[in-house]
Write an enzyme that holds these catalytic residues in place. Structure first.
Site, PDB file in Angstrom:
ATOM      1  N   GLY A 186     -44.362   0.600  22.484  1.00 22.40           N
ATOM      2  CA  GLY A 186     -42.991  -0.947  21.758  1.00 22.40           C
ATOM      3  C   GLY A 186     -43.600  -1.309  21.277  1.00 22.40           C
ATOM      4  CG  ASP A 246     -47.702  -9.354  14.348  1.00 24.45           C
ATOM      5  OD1 ASP A 246     -48.255  -9.993  13.577  1.00 24.45           O
ATOM      6  OD2 ASP A 246     -46.684  -7.804  14.827  1.00 24.45           O
TER       7      ASP A 246
END
Length: 313
Positions: free
Chosen positions: A291, A256
């Protein structure tokens, strides 16, 4: 004025991440370094676009108490967003890093079932986007959404003069290509599924990507290859770049991040090869951080300087 990049995520998630000394069955596993991130393909893209200085908005479906939590997380990071309410509860994903072996375990639920009225509301929300803007449709389709949903998105984008970036896989991706899509970014496995055959022989992947561009699948096809780098196919040919040497601390949202930086560069008028290099830099910066999709602007800019494009590009 740089066009806005709107992202569409039908199946967003709350990404929980933590670490454990060792993952094993039956016994209780104590975790540390817990964090919660708003996640899902388009959400990650929008967050990285914002980090890199772009104008963006995340359009999402959200429902239940978990949907409210997702919106709260988006508000905390100041990410512009619009949430279309649904009856089902937004999903929660879990990633656990096993420190003893340095490997991640990722648990990704299928998510809520979406009604026809709800997914049609997402399509209707695209009507306000002005011509010339960029739309990134990203992620899996939740239950209840037809496989041709991204084809419908592509039709709207074409009618409204939008630049569409499509980042999905399987039947959802197959349905959306061939309709004037500006960019798709499959992994090698996803592209092989799209091509319907293995592409492991030398030169096979490059030839197949070039042929897909000639056939109009998309104007640009970027295939990510993990530690082997990535390749870009366009009407100018095929460019392959090696992976940047970084210490991997987490892989969630790397693709992404790649899409975010490449789309932002394209929206600013960069040549495809230059935009591709920005995508690779952002993907490498993302895996350097724990993360979900947390590359910093400084890291991306620094890594971009390490990538040298061929003189002929």
């Amino acid at each position: 004025m740089t066009p806005r990049i709107t992202t569409l995520t039908l199946n967003p998630t709350i990404d929980l991440a933590c670490q454990a000394e060792k993952v094993h069955p039956v016994r209780k596993i104590r975790t540390t370094d817990e964090r919660q991130d708003p996640g899902g393909g388009g959400v990650n893209v929008a967050r990285v676009v914002q980090e890199l200085g772009g104008d963006t908005e995340a359009l999402i479906l959200a429902g239940g108490v978990t949907g409210h939590f997702l919106v709260e997380l988006l508000q905390e990071i100041g990410l512009p967003h619009r949430a279309i309410p649904i009856a089902g509860r937004t999903r929660i994903s879990q990633t656990v890093l096993d420190r003893s072996i340095g490997e991640e375990f990722r648990f990704v639920p299928e998510g809520p079932e979406v009604t026809e009225a709800e997914w049609r509301a997402a399509l209707d929300a695209l009507d306000h986007l002005p011509a010339g803007d960029w739309l990134v449709a990203s992620g899996s389709l939740p239950r209840g959404v037809p496989e041709d949903f991204y084809a419908r998105v592509a039709a709207i984008a074409r009618a409204r003069g939008l630049h569409l970036v499509l980042d999905s896989s399987g039947p959802a991706l197959r349905a959306g290509i061939g309709q004037g899509v500006a960019l798709i970014k499959p992994s090698q496995g996803e592209f092989e599924s799209l091509a319907g055959r293995s592409l492991r022989e030398p030169g096979a992947l490059e030839a197949a990507a070039a042929e897909a561009v000639r056939q109009g699948a998309a104007k640009l096809i970027a295939v990510t290859l993990g530690h082997e780098g990535a390749l870009l196919a366009s009407d100018q040919g095929v460019l392959r770049l090696p992976a940047l040497p970084v210490i991997v601390r987490g892989a969630v949202g790397a693709g992404d991040s790649f899409v975010a930086a490449m789309t932002l560069a394209l929206s600013r008028g960069a040549a495809p090869a230059d935009a591709f290099a920005w995508g690779m830099a952002a993907g490498a910066a993302a895996v350097s951080n724990p993360g979900t999709a947390h590359p910093t602007r400084a890291e991306v800019e620094g890594l971009r300087q390490q990538l040298q494009l061929p003189a002929a590009v």
